[in-house]
Design a protein around this motif. Structure first.
Motif, PDB file in Angstrom:
ATOM      1  N   LYS A  24       0.829  -1.209   0.000  1.00 57.56           N
ATOM      2  CA  LYS A  24       0.000   0.000   0.000  1.00 57.56           C
ATOM      3  C   LYS A  24       0.862   1.257   0.000  1.00 57.56           C
ATOM      4  O   LYS A  24       0.560   2.227  -0.713  1.00 57.56           O
ATOM      5  CB  LYS A  24      -0.939  -0.001   1.199  1.00 57.56           C
ATOM      6  CG  LYS A  24      -2.046  -1.021   1.104  1.00 57.56           C
ATOM      7  CD  LYS A  24      -2.904  -1.011   2.356  1.00 57.56           C
ATOM      8  CE  LYS A  24      -3.995  -2.045   2.282  1.00 57.56           C
ATOM      9  NZ  LYS A  24      -4.852  -2.030   3.485  1.00 57.56           N
ATOM     10  N   ARG A  28       1.033   4.142  -2.982  1.00 56.38           N
ATOM     11  CA  ARG A  28       0.858   5.581  -2.754  1.00 56.38           C
ATOM     12  C   ARG A  28       2.062   6.367  -3.250  1.00 56.38           C
ATOM     13  O   ARG A  28       1.920   7.410  -3.896  1.00 56.38           O
ATOM     14  CB  ARG A  28       0.646   5.866  -1.260  1.00 56.38           C
ATOM     15  CG  ARG A  28      -0.770   5.672  -0.794  1.00 56.38           C
ATOM     16  CD  ARG A  28      -0.989   6.205   0.612  1.00 56.38           C
ATOM     17  NE  ARG A  28      -0.097   5.625   1.609  1.00 56.38           N
ATOM     18  CZ  ARG A  28      -0.331   4.491   2.258  1.00 56.38           C
ATOM     19  NH1 ARG A  28      -1.428   3.812   2.022  1.00 56.38           N
ATOM     20  NH2 ARG A  28       0.532   4.047   3.138  1.00 56.38           N
ATOM     21  N   SER A  45      -5.198  -0.061  -5.554  1.00 54.57           N
ATOM     22  CA  SER A  45      -5.545   0.227  -4.161  1.00 54.57           C
ATOM     23  C   SER A  45      -6.708  -0.652  -3.718  1.00 54.57           C
ATOM     24  O   SER A  45      -6.700  -1.193  -2.603  1.00 54.57           O
ATOM     25  CB  SER A  45      -5.916   1.696  -3.984  1.00 54.57           C
ATOM     26  OG  SER A  45      -4.783   2.496  -4.087  1.00 54.57           O
ATOM     27  N   SER A  48      -5.402  -4.125  -3.105  1.00 59.83           N
ATOM     28  CA  SER A  48      -4.622  -4.250  -1.874  1.00 59.83           C
ATOM     29  C   SER A  48      -5.521  -4.202  -0.636  1.00 59.83           C
ATOM     30  O   SER A  48      -5.259  -4.902   0.346  1.00 59.83           O
ATOM     31  CB  SER A  48      -3.536  -3.166  -1.806  1.00 59.83           C
ATOM     32  OG  SER A  48      -4.106  -1.885  -1.691  1.00 59.83           O
TER      33      SER A  48
END
Length: 95
Positions: A24, A28, A45, A48
């Motif tokens: 994660k 990002r 995202s 995950s």
């Protein structure tokens, strides 16, 4: 596969949880550095987060199974990334 084969699942599931947290963070970072377009970031995202839910459910079911056997946990999380699992067994058993 590792967690299914190991005698003590606690540490393996914790390690998997940490790897999901790292994934994660990398996602990002990739998005913030413009290496990952917003649409792909949104997709990855979501994937995950779903992985985190799956691992959290596995941890929860392992906790429930050990509670039924009378082993118990202290400080165990129920789902998602983070937290700790610390079994306090009165005896050892294979799960």
């Amino acid at each position: 596969m590792e967690a299914n084969k190991k005698y003590y699942k606690k540490t393996t599931l914790q390690e998997l949880d940490v790897e999901i947290m790292k994934l994660k963070a990398y996602l990002r970072l990739s998005y913030n550095l413009k290496f990952l377009p917003s649409k792909k970031y949104e997709i990855w995202s979501g994937k995950s987060v779903e992985l985190g839910r799956m691992v959290g459910g596995w941890i929860k079911s392992t906790k429930k199974r050990l509670t039924i056997l009378g082993i118990g946990y202290s400080g165990c999380r129920s789902a998602g990334a983070g937290g700790t699992m610390a079994p306090t067994p009165a005896f050892s058993t294979s799960i």
